[in-house]
Motif scaffolding. Structure first.
Motif, PDB file in Angstrom:
ATOM      1  N   LEU A 149     -12.757  10.999 -12.182  1.00 18.50           N
ATOM      2  CA  LEU A 149     -11.991  12.232 -12.353  1.00 18.50           C
ATOM      3  C   LEU A 149     -10.579  12.041 -11.822  1.00 18.50           C
ATOM      4  O   LEU A 149     -10.384  11.489 -10.738  1.00 18.50           O
ATOM      5  N   ARG A 150      -9.593  12.496 -12.562  1.00 17.90           N
ATOM      6  CA  ARG A 150      -8.192  12.295 -12.200  1.00 17.90           C
ATOM      7  C   ARG A 150      -7.533  13.634 -11.866  1.00 17.90           C
ATOM      8  O   ARG A 150      -7.790  14.652 -12.511  1.00 17.90           O
ATOM      9  N   ILE A 151      -6.655  13.616 -10.861  1.00 16.24           N
ATOM     10  CA  ILE A 151      -5.861  14.797 -10.513  1.00 16.24           C
ATOM     11  C   ILE A 151      -4.393  14.370 -10.512  1.00 16.24           C
ATOM     12  O   ILE A 151      -3.947  13.607  -9.649  1.00 16.24           O
ATOM     13  N   THR A 152      -3.681  14.828 -11.505  1.00 15.30           N
ATOM     14  CA  THR A 152      -2.257  14.513 -11.578  1.00 15.30           C
ATOM     15  C   THR A 152      -1.466  15.528 -10.758  1.00 15.30           C
ATOM     16  O   THR A 152      -1.819  16.708 -10.693  1.00 15.30           O
ATOM     17  N   ASP A 153      -0.392  15.077 -10.124  1.00 11.63           N
ATOM     18  CA  ASP A 153       0.460  15.945  -9.301  1.00 11.63           C
ATOM     19  C   ASP A 153      -0.332  16.621  -8.192  1.00 11.63           C
ATOM     20  O   ASP A 153      -0.077  17.787  -7.834  1.00 11.63           O
ATOM     21  N   GLY A 154      -1.313  15.902  -7.639  1.00 11.49           N
ATOM     22  CA  GLY A 154      -2.104  16.451  -6.546  1.00 11.49           C
ATOM     23  C   GLY A 154      -1.539  16.049  -5.193  1.00 11.49           C
ATOM     24  O   GLY A 154      -0.452  15.474  -5.089  1.00 11.49           O
ATOM     25  N   THR A 155      -2.296  16.355  -4.153  1.00  9.80           N
ATOM     26  CA  THR A 155      -1.859  16.049  -2.791  1.00  9.80           C
ATOM     27  C   THR A 155      -1.823  14.553  -2.535  1.00  9.80           C
ATOM     28  O   THR A 155      -0.893  14.051  -1.887  1.00  9.80           O
ATOM     29  N   ASP A 177      -5.578  10.077  -6.035  1.00  8.39           N
ATOM     30  CA  ASP A 177      -6.496  10.903  -6.807  1.00  8.39           C
ATOM     31  C   ASP A 177      -6.189  10.858  -8.304  1.00  8.39           C
ATOM     32  O   ASP A 177      -6.994  11.309  -9.117  1.00  8.39           O
ATOM     33  N   ALA A 178      -5.034  10.317  -8.663  1.00  4.53           N
ATOM     34  CA  ALA A 178      -4.680  10.177 -10.079  1.00  4.53           C
ATOM     35  C   ALA A 178      -5.081   8.807 -10.617  1.00  4.53           C
ATOM     36  O   ALA A 178      -4.859   8.499 -11.785  1.00  4.53           O
ATOM     37  N   SER A 179      -5.663   7.989  -9.761  1.00  4.78           N
ATOM     38  CA  SER A 179      -6.020   6.619 -10.141  1.00  4.78           C
ATOM     39  C   SER A 179      -7.526   6.451 -10.298  1.00  4.78           C
ATOM     40  O   SER A 179      -8.300   7.373 -10.084  1.00  4.78           O
ATOM     41  N   GLY A 180      -7.934   5.252 -10.640  1.00  3.28           N
ATOM     42  CA  GLY A 180      -9.338   4.932 -10.754  1.00  3.28           C
ATOM     43  C   GLY A 180      -9.928   4.395  -9.471  1.00  3.28           C
ATOM     44  O   GLY A 180     -11.079   3.942  -9.461  1.00  3.28           O
ATOM     45  N   ILE A 184       2.800   1.675  -5.334  1.00  2.00           N
ATOM     46  CA  ILE A 184       2.254   1.982  -6.654  1.00  2.00           C
ATOM     47  C   ILE A 184       3.249   1.583  -7.745  1.00  2.00           C
ATOM     48  O   ILE A 184       4.416   1.973  -7.715  1.00  2.00           O
ATOM     49  N   GLY A 185       2.777   0.791  -8.670  1.00  2.00           N
ATOM     50  CA  GLY A 185       3.608   0.364  -9.788  1.00  2.00           C
ATOM     51  C   GLY A 185       4.476  -0.840  -9.501  1.00  2.00           C
ATOM     52  O   GLY A 185       5.152  -1.345 -10.408  1.00  2.00           O
ATOM     53  N   ASP A 186       4.490  -1.314  -8.245  1.00  3.01           N
ATOM     54  CA  ASP A 186       5.308  -2.481  -7.899  1.00  3.01           C
ATOM     55  C   ASP A 186       4.513  -3.748  -8.217  1.00  3.01           C
ATOM     56  O   ASP A 186       3.894  -4.371  -7.345  1.00  3.01           O
ATOM     57  N   THR A 187       4.525  -4.128  -9.478  1.00  2.00           N
ATOM     58  CA  THR A 187       3.718  -5.262  -9.941  1.00  2.00           C
ATOM     59  C   THR A 187       4.047  -6.534  -9.184  1.00  2.00           C
ATOM     60  O   THR A 187       3.143  -7.296  -8.800  1.00  2.00           O
ATOM     61  N   ARG A 188       5.312  -6.776  -8.959  1.00  2.00           N
ATOM     62  CA  ARG A 188       5.715  -8.027  -8.312  1.00  2.00           C
ATOM     63  C   ARG A 188       5.120  -8.149  -6.917  1.00  2.00           C
ATOM     64  O   ARG A 188       4.565  -9.183  -6.549  1.00  2.00           O
ATOM     65  N   ALA A 218      -5.295  -4.008  -9.185  1.00  2.00           N
ATOM     66  CA  ALA A 218      -4.960  -3.824 -10.600  1.00  2.00           C
ATOM     67  C   ALA A 218      -4.688  -2.347 -10.896  1.00  2.00           C
ATOM     68  O   ALA A 218      -3.789  -2.011 -11.676  1.00  2.00           O
ATOM     69  N   GLU A 219      -5.457  -1.464 -10.277  1.00  2.00           N
ATOM     70  CA  GLU A 219      -5.279  -0.030 -10.479  1.00  2.00           C
ATOM     71  C   GLU A 219      -3.960   0.453  -9.891  1.00  2.00           C
ATOM     72  O   GLU A 219      -3.294   1.326 -10.458  1.00  2.00           O
ATOM     73  N   LEU A 220      -3.560  -0.123  -8.772  1.00  2.00           N
ATOM     74  CA  LEU A 220      -2.298   0.276  -8.156  1.00  2.00           C
ATOM     75  C   LEU A 220      -1.098  -0.153  -9.005  1.00  2.00           C
ATOM     76  O   LEU A 220      -0.041   0.475  -8.943  1.00  2.00           O
ATOM     77  N   GLU A 221      -1.285  -1.190  -9.807  1.00  2.00           N
ATOM     78  CA  GLU A 221      -0.194  -1.609 -10.702  1.00  2.00           C
ATOM     79  C   GLU A 221       0.083  -0.526 -11.741  1.00  2.00           C
ATOM     80  O   GLU A 221       1.224  -0.189 -12.017  1.00  2.00           O
ATOM     81  N   LYS A 222      -0.995  -0.018 -12.332  1.00  5.82           N
ATOM     82  CA  LYS A 222      -0.864   1.011 -13.357  1.00  5.82           C
ATOM     83  C   LYS A 222      -1.923   2.080 -13.100  1.00  5.82           C
ATOM     84  O   LYS A 222      -2.961   2.113 -13.762  1.00  5.82           O
ATOM     85  N   PRO A 223      -1.685   2.947 -12.135  1.00  3.35           N
ATOM     86  CA  PRO A 223      -2.709   3.940 -11.771  1.00  3.35           C
ATOM     87  C   PRO A 223      -3.064   4.868 -12.924  1.00  3.35           C
ATOM     88  O   PRO A 223      -2.183   5.400 -13.602  1.00  3.35           O
ATOM     89  N   GLY A 224      -4.381   5.025 -13.128  1.00  3.68           N
ATOM     90  CA  GLY A 224      -4.832   5.929 -14.167  1.00  3.68           C
ATOM     91  C   GLY A 224      -4.506   5.479 -15.566  1.00  3.68           C
ATOM     92  O   GLY A 224      -4.476   6.281 -16.499  1.00  3.68           O
TER      93      GLY A 224
END
Length: 816
Positions: free
Chosen positions: A584-590, A594-597, A621-625, A650-656
């Motif tokens: 379950l994903r929560i976008t724009d949450g606390t 919670d928006a990731s897997g 989050i999203g900092d692939t390098r 891997a999830e932190l690279e592209k959450p959700g």
């Protein structure tokens, strides 16, 4: 070499001890059956400890998606496909063990359980083997053989069996008794005893079954000449003179033949081959030497022939029919499941304002506009086609809706009047562009199951203010936005992407399709604050009742800000939370996690990563390098191993991230609106609507799908069309042949294929011959057990029906 054992039992009647009917292969005690876990491990080629762990989790109530995603350390990274197979086999083997236990108990209560029988039953690996062994001990009606035993005729049978030099009539005189008044009657009674003894020999029945399956063939013919000439009969004309080996017959031809039989059009014959070979098996089982020169040999040979014709042949044919149907059903269910999976995981257009058009002629085109969340903004009906022909008025209505609501997409249902409605939309968009405005994009959308949804209870709950006819337009619009979220509202079997779906076992089909939907939903993830009840009910660990509670709580308390807030939902306890939270994903949450897997139970691992990296979560989050410089092993511990940490990084690279492909649409050729507009050699763009075992159906925008036969899919060998295409995929095809009268279109994916009068039809069995098939033999070429003139007696496969684009394949029931 195997050794054969016998068991001693006491029969009713004169009470003489005799050899029991069932002979069982003696098995060393070390060969007693393996545990369920060991057998599954062997079949899946994985460790028994992996299977044991997965079984324990399943028994504790964990779902396959949860185990596959969040318990990799426990199961040794078994994937969802392996776990689904494991779950199915676990169910079967447990049922087998239950039946085995019941059979052992029954035989023991009869006082007939020997060590040999127990060992044979313990070693039985299939339900059919257990039933074969149990056959002599089943309670059954009084047979002719039993009557003969009660009259004391079993010693006669045994004497003739053990000494073929005896003269049957002379020996039989000694056994003339009440119900058997002369020697001939006594010999008949003895014959019944030997026939039943052979018919209830577990090993003989099993050997006959396998020989019949491996060497037998199915032959089909019209039930009568009158039926053959009817319109219903013509649908099956490719099976009027047809034969194919049982073990090679593909599922679609099996189900077509069985449907033809059910509709009283076809007559089916199961031909096992040479009778003499089966009689030899029966003779060996009874210990009869058919070459012995003694007077009793002829009588014994008659017993063997009768045992085959009256008992064993019927059993083998029944088993072959059941096995053929079961195998065909399994294949058909697998095809349906794959197509459904492709449709569910089709590319979503996204949260954009969409105008849905549900085409129709007399009843008009139903129109619905929905916003990015699927909320209905506007509805109406327009009548651009016959008989009203209000083309300009309809176009003006659509233009006003596009301008008023800022429509980004136009979704057009692919049913009746779809091409005419597409032409209306094309003209509208051209005028919008000519005015200098940005025109919406348009796409054709499958209507499969839309009418089922419109009339469903959930549609009434979800869209109570709308007429049933308008609900279909809403569904079409939402399908373009998010196919998965909309299709879960429909019973899977009603989506209509199956092969002979109404000819297969409903329970098997439902279980398989439910698993596909569950896997698809959990692979994508679900927005907790926008998901419908049907979508939430497909999430791991969430039942329909629980989904309703989640939505009710959301409506009452407002949107969820954290995953932990799920624990405030009535009846949602720790176990359900464990199973569902990660999906379950929560976008724009606390909490951004919670928006990731990433599962909440693994949040401490992320904190550990942040502490060692010296950055904030927002920075990481999203900092692939930076993420790819981290080593999973540095953050693993006893609970969360390297597989889980690897997934977290891997999830932190592209959450959700959404695993579905990017959204694309097919562009149908202008001016090509009906089958008559097609000519061989045309190269067109189309959409794959269905994939079957024999090829794929492509919508090229002419109201009739064309067929790309498996032999026309690639220059390389293709064993499964799903290797090349999937439902919903946009492809380019070349037209090979067109049959306007029968509305048949032959296509190829090989754009360099030549077309012309000499072009091979795609339905021809070119590929089947490459698979090792022999030259074709029609069913009438050879009589049963006799080779045709000048031909060998090999079982030969008649090729697949080759009419214009597989007339029988399409017409005999695909998707019906």
């Amino acid at each position: 070499m195997p050794r054969w054992g016998t068991t001693q039992t006491r029969r009713r009647g004169r009470g003489r001890p005799t050899v029991a009917i069932c002979r069982v292969r003696q098995v060393n005690s070390s060969a007693v059956r393996k545990s369920v876990n060991a057998r599954i491990a062997e079949e899946l080629a994985v460790g028994e400890n992996q299977v044991a762990a997965a079984v324990r989790l399943l028994d504790e109530g964990s779902t396959v998606p949860f185990i596959a995603r969040y318990r990799k350390e426990v199961t040794g990274s078994l994937d969802d496909a392996q776990l689904r197979t494991l779950d199915e086999r676990l169910r079967y083997l447990r049922e087998l063990d239950e039946r085995r236990t019941a059979v052992l108990k029954s035989i023991e209560e009869q006082g007939k359980l020997t060590d040999e029988l127990r060992i044979a039953l313990e070693a039985a690996e299939t339900k059919s083997r257990v039933e074969d062994i149990y056959l002599p001990f089943k309670t059954k009606r009084r047979t002719k053989a039993q009557i003969a035993r009660e009259a004391g005729l079993e010693p006669l049978a045994d004497r003739l069996l053990s000494d073929p030099s005896l003269v049957p009539d002379a020996v039989a005189v000694e056994f003339v008794t009440g119900g058997f008044e002369d020697a001939a009657a006594a010999l008949d009674g003895a014959r019944f005893i030997l026939i039943e003894r052979a018919a209830e020999d577990a090993d003989l029945v099993g050997a006959t079954r396998e020989k019949f399956w491996g060497e037998g063939a199915l032959r089909t013919a019209p039930k009568s000449e009158g039926v053959a000439n009817t319109p219903a009969g013509q649908k099956f004309r490719d099976y009027f003179d047809y034969s194919e080996p049982l073990h090679k017959m593909p599922s679609h031809r099996v189900l077509a033949a069985l449907r033809g039989e059910k509709e009283d059009v076809l007559s089916l014959t199961f031909d096992g081959g040479e009778d003499e070979a089966y009689q030899a098996l029966a003779a060996a089982s009874l210990g009869i030497d058919l070459s012995h020169p003694g007077p009793a040999t002829a009588w014994l040979a008659t017993c063997v022939r009768w045992a085959w014709k009256v008992k064993l042949h019927l059993t083998a044919e029944t088993d072959a029919r059941l096995r053929l149907r079961k195998q065909a059903e399994d294949d058909a269910v697998a095809v349906f499941a794959q197509n459904l999976n492709d449709l569910l995981l089709a590319a979503p257009a996204g949260a954009r304002t969409t105008l849905g058009l549900d085409p129709g002629f007399r009843t008009g085109v139903k129109v619905a506009v929905v916003d990015g969340t699927g909320k209905v903004l506007d509805t109406c009906a327009i009548y651009p086609h016959q008989p009203q022909k209000q083309w300009d008025t309809a176009k003006a209505t659509l233009a006003a809706l596009v301008a008023r609501h800022g429509v980004d997409l136009i979704a057009i249902g692919n049913g009746t009047a779809s091409r005419e409605t597409d032409a209306l939309a094309t003209e509208l968009l051209a005028e919008i562009r000519s005015s200098g405005s940005t025109a919406p994009a348009k796409a054709m959308v499958s209507e499969a199951g839309a009418s089922v949804y419109s009339a469903s209870e959930y549609a009434s709950y979800e869209l109570p203010q709308l007429d049933v006819t308008l609900r279909g337009a809403v569904s079409i619009a939402r399908r373009l936005q998010d196919p998965l979220a909309e299709l879960v509202k429909i019973e899977p079997k009603s989506i209509g992407v199956g092969q002979y779906q109404h000819d297969v076992n409903p329970g098997t089909l439902a279980r398989s399709l439910d698993a596909v939907v569950e896997d698809a939903v959990n692979a994508v993830g679900v927005d907790l604050n926008t998901a419908s009840v049907p979508l939430l009910a497909r999430v791991s660990g969430v039942s329909t009742t629980l989904a309703e509670s989640i939505v009710a709580h959301r409506d009452a308390a407002g949107r969820f800000q954290t995953r932990k807030a799920l624990l405030d939902v009535p009846r949602l306890g720790p176990k359900a939370f464990e199973q569902c939270a990660g999906f379950l994903r929560i976008t724009d949450g606390t909490d951004p996690l919670d928006a990731s897997g990433v599962h909440p139970e693994a949040y401490p691992v992320v904190r550990k990563i942040l502490d060692r990296s010296g950055v904030t979560l927002a920075e990481l989050i999203g900092d692939t390098r930076s993420l790819r410089t981290l080593r999973p092993v540095d953050f693993a511990d006893d609970r969360f191993g390297v597989p889980t940490v690897t997934d977290i990084l891997a999830e932190l690279e592209k959450p959700g991230r959404d695993p579905r492909p990017a959204f694309t649409t097919a562009t149908f050729a202008a001016g090509v609106e009906k089958v008559a507009d097609l000519t061989p050699g045309m190269v067109l763009e189309g959409v794959v609507t269905n994939v079957a075992a024999f090829g794929a159906f492509i919508d090229v925008g002419v109201h009739q799908d064309g067929l790309v036969h498996v032999s026309a899919m690639s220059d390389k060998y293709v064993s499964d069309p799903h290797e090349v295409v999937r439902s919903g995929q946009v492809v380019k095809v070349k037209v090979l042949e067109v049959d306007t009268d029968r509305q048949r279109i032959g296509l190829t994916l090989r754009l360099d294929d030549e077309v012309g009068p000499g072009t091979k039809k795609p339905g021809a069995p070119k590929q089947e011959r490459r698979q090792g098939g022999r030259p074709p033999q029609r069913a009438g070429d050879a009589g049963r057990g006799k080779p045709a003139q000048g031909k060998s007696n090999d079982r030969r496969a008649t090729p697949a029906p080759t009419g214009s684009m597989a007339d029988a394949l399409r017409n005999a029931g695909f998707g019906k």
